[in-house]
Design a protein around this motif. Structure first.
Motif, PDB file in Angstrom:
ATOM      1  N   SER A 340       0.841  -1.191   0.000  1.00  0.00           N
ATOM      2  CA  SER A 340       0.000   0.000   0.000  1.00  0.00           C
ATOM      3  C   SER A 340       0.875   1.239   0.000  1.00  0.00           C
ATOM      4  CB  SER A 340      -0.916   0.009   1.240  1.00  0.00           C
ATOM      5  OG  SER A 340      -1.834  -1.066   1.191  1.00  0.00           O
ATOM      6  N   LEU A 341       0.401   2.295  -0.664  1.00  0.00           N
ATOM      7  CA  LEU A 341       1.162   3.542  -0.781  1.00  0.00           C
ATOM      8  C   LEU A 341       0.310   4.717  -0.329  1.00  0.00           C
ATOM      9  CD1 LEU A 341       3.546   5.306  -1.753  1.00  0.00           C
ATOM     10  CD2 LEU A 341       2.519   5.272  -4.048  1.00  0.00           C
ATOM     11  N   VAL A 342       0.787   5.426   0.708  1.00  0.00           N
ATOM     12  CA  VAL A 342       0.211   6.707   1.112  1.00  0.00           C
ATOM     13  C   VAL A 342       1.007   7.773   0.367  1.00  0.00           C
ATOM     14  CG1 VAL A 342      -0.232   8.287   3.014  1.00  0.00           C
ATOM     15  CG2 VAL A 342      -0.428   5.806   3.370  1.00  0.00           C
ATOM     16  N   PRO A 343       0.410   8.427  -0.651  1.00  0.00           N
ATOM     17  CA  PRO A 343       1.204   9.276  -1.543  1.00  0.00           C
ATOM     18  C   PRO A 343       1.590  10.609  -0.907  1.00  0.00           C
ATOM     19  CG  PRO A 343      -1.100   9.389  -2.149  1.00  0.00           C
ATOM     20  CD  PRO A 343      -1.004   8.364  -1.061  1.00  0.00           C
ATOM     21  N   GLU A 344       2.578  11.249  -1.512  1.00  0.00           N
ATOM     22  CA  GLU A 344       3.051  12.549  -1.043  1.00  0.00           C
ATOM     23  C   GLU A 344       1.940  13.598  -1.120  1.00  0.00           C
ATOM     24  OE1 GLU A 344       6.563  15.772  -2.260  1.00  0.00           O
ATOM     25  OE2 GLU A 344       6.199  13.990  -3.474  1.00  0.00           O
ATOM     26  N   ASP A 345       1.183  13.599  -2.213  1.00  0.00           N
ATOM     27  CA  ASP A 345       0.112  14.569  -2.419  1.00  0.00           C
ATOM     28  C   ASP A 345      -1.198  13.945  -1.961  1.00  0.00           C
ATOM     29  OD1 ASP A 345      -1.693  16.451  -3.246  1.00  0.00           O
ATOM     30  OD2 ASP A 345      -1.239  16.298  -5.387  1.00  0.00           O
ATOM     31  N   ARG A 346      -1.487  14.051  -0.670  1.00  0.00           N
ATOM     32  CA  ARG A 346      -2.667  13.364  -0.152  1.00  0.00           C
ATOM     33  C   ARG A 346      -3.963  13.938  -0.718  1.00  0.00           C
ATOM     34  NH1 ARG A 346      -0.601  15.943   4.287  1.00  0.00           N
ATOM     35  NH2 ARG A 346      -1.703  17.810   4.971  1.00  0.00           N
ATOM     36  N   LYS A 347      -3.997  15.260  -0.983  1.00  0.00           N
ATOM     37  CA  LYS A 347      -5.232  15.863  -1.496  1.00  0.00           C
ATOM     38  C   LYS A 347      -5.459  15.504  -2.961  1.00  0.00           C
ATOM     39  CE  LYS A 347      -5.467  19.782   1.688  1.00  0.00           C
ATOM     40  NZ  LYS A 347      -5.527  21.256   1.827  1.00  0.00           N
ATOM     41  N   GLY A 348      -4.377  15.509  -3.747  1.00  0.00           N
ATOM     42  CA  GLY A 348      -4.527  15.250  -5.170  1.00  0.00           C
ATOM     43  C   GLY A 348      -4.570  13.783  -5.522  1.00  0.00           C
ATOM     44  N   GLN A 349      -3.871  12.930  -4.742  1.00  0.00           N
ATOM     45  CA  GLN A 349      -3.737  11.522  -5.103  1.00  0.00           C
ATOM     46  C   GLN A 349      -4.285  10.559  -4.054  1.00  0.00           C
ATOM     47  OE1 GLN A 349       0.540  11.466  -5.619  1.00  0.00           O
ATOM     48  NE2 GLN A 349       0.373  11.810  -7.814  1.00  0.00           N
ATOM     49  N   MET A 421      -7.029  -2.602   4.364  1.00  0.00           N
ATOM     50  CA  MET A 421      -6.744  -3.643   3.379  1.00  0.00           C
ATOM     51  C   MET A 421      -5.778  -4.690   3.931  1.00  0.00           C
ATOM     52  SD  MET A 421      -8.481  -2.656   0.685  1.00  0.00           S
ATOM     53  CE  MET A 421      -7.780  -3.550  -0.697  1.00  0.00           C
ATOM     54  N   ARG A 422      -5.311  -4.503   5.173  1.00  0.00           N
ATOM     55  CA  ARG A 422      -4.381  -5.410   5.848  1.00  0.00           C
ATOM     56  C   ARG A 422      -3.123  -5.672   5.004  1.00  0.00           C
ATOM     57  NH1 ARG A 422      -9.512  -6.763   7.058  1.00  0.00           N
ATOM     58  NH2 ARG A 422     -10.033  -6.979   9.267  1.00  0.00           N
ATOM     59  N   PRO A 423      -2.343  -4.626   4.732  1.00  0.00           N
ATOM     60  CA  PRO A 423      -1.176  -4.779   3.854  1.00  0.00           C
ATOM     61  C   PRO A 423      -0.026  -5.493   4.544  1.00  0.00           C
ATOM     62  CG  PRO A 423      -1.208  -2.582   4.774  1.00  0.00           C
ATOM     63  CD  PRO A 423      -2.480  -3.247   5.234  1.00  0.00           C
ATOM     64  N   ASN A 424       0.863  -6.060   3.743  1.00  0.00           N
ATOM     65  CA  ASN A 424       2.121  -6.593   4.261  1.00  0.00           C
ATOM     66  C   ASN A 424       3.162  -5.485   4.389  1.00  0.00           C
ATOM     67  OD1 ASN A 424       1.319  -9.385   4.295  1.00  0.00           O
ATOM     68  ND2 ASN A 424       1.495  -9.381   2.072  1.00  0.00           N
ATOM     69  N   VAL A 425       3.135  -4.553   3.427  1.00  0.00           N
ATOM     70  CA  VAL A 425       4.102  -3.456   3.395  1.00  0.00           C
ATOM     71  C   VAL A 425       3.339  -2.148   3.235  1.00  0.00           C
ATOM     72  CG1 VAL A 425       6.079  -2.442   2.206  1.00  0.00           C
ATOM     73  CG2 VAL A 425       5.838  -4.943   2.321  1.00  0.00           C
ATOM     74  N   LEU A 426       3.619  -1.191   4.137  1.00  0.00           N
ATOM     75  CA  LEU A 426       2.995   0.126   4.063  1.00  0.00           C
ATOM     76  C   LEU A 426       4.071   1.152   3.722  1.00  0.00           C
ATOM     77  CD1 LEU A 426       0.455   1.910   4.529  1.00  0.00           C
ATOM     78  CD2 LEU A 426       1.226   2.192   6.892  1.00  0.00           C
ATOM     79  N   ILE A 427       3.906   1.835   2.579  1.00  0.00           N
ATOM     80  CA  ILE A 427       4.840   2.882   2.149  1.00  0.00           C
ATOM     81  C   ILE A 427       4.167   4.227   2.381  1.00  0.00           C
ATOM     82  CG2 ILE A 427       6.241   3.768   0.257  1.00  0.00           C
ATOM     83  CD1 ILE A 427       5.894   1.013  -1.104  1.00  0.00           C
ATOM     84  N   VAL A 428       4.845   5.109   3.108  1.00  0.00           N
ATOM     85  CA  VAL A 428       4.282   6.426   3.439  1.00  0.00           C
ATOM     86  C   VAL A 428       5.244   7.498   2.933  1.00  0.00           C
ATOM     87  CG1 VAL A 428       3.267   7.846   5.240  1.00  0.00           C
ATOM     88  CG2 VAL A 428       3.327   5.370   5.522  1.00  0.00           C
ATOM     89  N   ASP A 429       4.801   8.280   1.943  1.00  0.00           N
ATOM     90  CA  ASP A 429       5.643   9.294   1.312  1.00  0.00           C
ATOM     91  C   ASP A 429       5.314  10.662   1.913  1.00  0.00           C
ATOM     92  OD1 ASP A 429       7.320  10.676  -0.340  1.00  0.00           O
ATOM     93  OD2 ASP A 429       6.373  10.072  -2.217  1.00  0.00           O
ATOM     94  N   GLU A 430       6.312  11.302   2.525  1.00  0.00           N
ATOM     95  CA  GLU A 430       6.156  12.611   3.186  1.00  0.00           C
ATOM     96  C   GLU A 430       4.934  12.590   4.106  1.00  0.00           C
ATOM     97  OE1 GLU A 430       8.402  14.714   3.190  1.00  0.00           O
ATOM     98  OE2 GLU A 430       9.525  14.582   1.318  1.00  0.00           O
ATOM     99  N   PRO A 431       4.990  11.804   5.188  1.00  0.00           N
ATOM    100  CA  PRO A 431       3.791  11.573   6.005  1.00  0.00           C
ATOM    101  C   PRO A 431       3.247  12.797   6.714  1.00  0.00           C
ATOM    102  CG  PRO A 431       5.745  10.698   7.091  1.00  0.00           C
ATOM    103  CD  PRO A 431       6.154  11.070   5.695  1.00  0.00           C
ATOM    104  N   THR A 432       4.089  13.826   6.941  1.00  0.00           N
ATOM    105  CA  THR A 432       3.613  14.979   7.720  1.00  0.00           C
ATOM    106  C   THR A 432       3.721  16.294   6.967  1.00  0.00           C
ATOM    107  OG1 THR A 432       5.788  15.255   8.782  1.00  0.00           O
ATOM    108  CG2 THR A 432       4.194  13.844   9.882  1.00  0.00           C
ATOM    109  N   ARG A 433       3.794  16.251   5.642  1.00  0.00           N
ATOM    110  CA  ARG A 433       3.885  17.500   4.875  1.00  0.00           C
ATOM    111  C   ARG A 433       2.627  18.340   5.089  1.00  0.00           C
ATOM    112  NH1 ARG A 433       6.354  17.551  -0.948  1.00  0.00           N
ATOM    113  NH2 ARG A 433       8.177  17.675   0.406  1.00  0.00           N
TER     114      ARG A 433
END
Length: 509
Positions: A340-349, A421-433
């Motif tokens: 799973s990917l938490v994108p850098e642009d949370r509002k746009g993506q 979604m119960r992911p195995n790997v969670l990727i968080v890009d710029e989590p506090t921007r």
């Protein structure tokens, strides 16, 4: 509570006195005062929801105050709207871009104020000359005729900044101006701010970035829950004191020294390359571990995340999940395999701002929640309730539009969407921007807690304190290559900076 000004202080360029603004059920501003002096950079700080945006909307004439007054150059004024504010010498540079993509840079900068010749025709030669003179001051790599839609987000931000230089400004309000800028562009911005100071312009600077606040500001005013908490000289305070003013409590700003048992390798990457974006990347992430990726803009960190999530196709290399090689050619492949990917642009993506909290939370699994041709409301609400409680998402209920939440709570919605979604790997890009310091601490604690629960977590960040605080290991990148991987015990600020600056491994070590 009102800010006090010494009798020897210069006449303020701008004062807001005892501003009160109430919305149905909410007292957004409760007697707030703010004074901007000529030639100073004055930081306005507070958590998301503290009242900073409402105060600026009152100043810009978007909201009319219920009580209090605005005073410009010692004259009480009523602001009828942003153009009226600009005419009175108050210029806003917003975090959210307000540009017309199809128009040129010059047309955007002078929109509504285009120079005219006889018969009302636009004087294109004068427009271009005036615009290029401003762009030259900003040291940008584009000109007056460039179409704004062809510019990067960072360069579009520079166009917003250029607007402030078109008028004889008394005060300029910068709202998170560096959120989209590279380090080199930040230097130019700070030079522009310095030039404005020398001209006697007062600067109100809204930012969550403590390092910027302590680098360029003279004074700091703090709001909390719509109330003025006080003003301090920047030179006489520190990050801990300002944080305590903002949130009313102390935060743990120390480095990560937590230790817990790590599990098996969840994700391994061998020799992964993607054209000119990154090359020969090798790393692994274990269950129970947070691996931080740190580097300058363009180092390839986000591109690696996008490749792991199937948004880009690698040109070579292999990806292994739980020891088995997998092919990921689309986000669907990644989700099916537990990435799973938490994108850098949370509002746009990451979010659909016009949808409610529940629908955003369950969006990736709508097909799995269907009861016949319809989505089962009860199942969706149950998922939302579970992760609202688990992540402490502050919202009146699931019907609230995500666009109305604070930045920290929006980020929790995105994280909750993928955790469900119960992911195995969670990727968080710029989590506090773009998130205030109190919510940052919550997100950091959440990432550490997820690792302790057995998740394999990758955190990509441009903030050194963030990776030092949350990561068990830090991957330092430069120009698409991994320079070195540090454990939390061996990393220092010095060797981390050296690694992301392109020094060879021997020198870094």
């Amino acid at each position: 509570m009102t800010e006090t000004i010494d009798q020897t202080t210069p006449i303020p360029v701008l004062r807001l006195e005892d501003i009160v603004k109430t919305f149905p059920g909410v007292r957004a501003l409760d007697g707030v005062s703010l004074t901007i002096l000529p030639g100073e950079v004055h930081a306005l700080m507070g958590e998301n929801g503290a009242g900073k945006s409402t105060l600026m909307k009152v100043l810009g004439g978007i909201h009319q105050p219920d009580e209090g007054q605005i005073i410009v150059a010692e004259q009480p004024v009523v602001m009828s709207g942003p153009l009226d504010a600009k005419a009175k010498g108050i210029v806003f540079i917003h975090q959210e871009l307000s540009l017309a993509d199809e128009l040129s840079v010059a047309e955007n900068i002078y929109l509504g104020e285009l120079p005219r010749k006889r018969f009302g025709l636009v004087d294109w030669a004068e427009l271009e000359a005036k615009t290029n003179a401003i762009l030259e001051k900003l040291k940008v790599g584009f000109n007056a005729k460039t179409r704004v839609g062809d510019l990067s987000i960072a360069n579009q931000q520079m166009v917003e900044i250029a607007r402030a230089l078109t008028v004889d400004a008394k005060a300029v309000i910068f709202d998170e101006p560096t959120a989209s800028l590279t380090d080199a562009e930040k230097v130019v911005l700070f030079e522009v701010i310095s030039d404005l100071q020398e001209q006697g312009v007062g600067i109100a600077y809204i930012s969550h970035r403590m390092e910027e606040i302590f680098k360029i500001t003279d004074r700091i005013s703090v709001l909390r829950d719509g109330q003025y908490q006080g003003t301090v000289n920047t030179a006489d305070t520190n990050e801990e004191n300002v944080t305590q003013m903002m949130i009313g409590r102390k935060l743990d700003l120390s480095r990560n020294e937590a230790h817990h048992e790590l599990g098996e390798v969840a994700l391994e990457v061998r020799g992964l390359s993607c054209g000119s974006l990154f090359e020969d990347v090798n790393f692994e992430v274990r269950r129970g571990e947070v691996v931080g990726f740190y580097g300058l803009v363009g180092a390839g960190r986000t591109e690696i995340a996008e490749t792991l999530f199937g948004l880009r196709n690698p040109t070579s290399g292999s990806i292994f999940l739980d020891g088995a090689e997998v092919a990921i050619t689309s986000p669907h492949d990644a989700i099916e395999r537990g990435i799973s990917l938490v994108p850098e642009d949370r509002k746009g993506q990451g979010l659909v701002l016009g949808m409610n909290c529940r629908d955003n939370m369950t969006l990736p699994q709508v097909d799995d929640l269907k009861a016949g041709p319809f989505v089962a409301d009860g199942a969706e609400i149950a998922i939302f309730d579970q992760y609202r409680d688990k992540l402490d998402i502050r919202t009146p209920g699931w019907k609230q539009l995500v666009g109305n939440l604070s930045g920290g709570n929006q980020q929790k919605i995105v994280i909750g969407k993928w955790l469900s979604m119960r992911p195995n790997v969670l990727i968080v890009d710029e989590p506090t921007r773009g998130i205030d310091v109190g919510s940052k601490a919550e997100i950091h604690n959440l990432l550490r807690d997820l690792a302790a629960q057995g998740y394999a977590v990758i955190v990509i960040s441009s903030e050194m304190p963030e990776v030092l605080h949350v990561a068990d290991r830090i991957v330092a990148m430069y120009s698409g290559r991994i320079m070195r991987t540090f454990t939390s015990e061996e990393v220092t600020e010095e060797n981390l900076i050296a690694a992301i600056s392109g020094l060879n491994t021997e020198k870094v070590a």
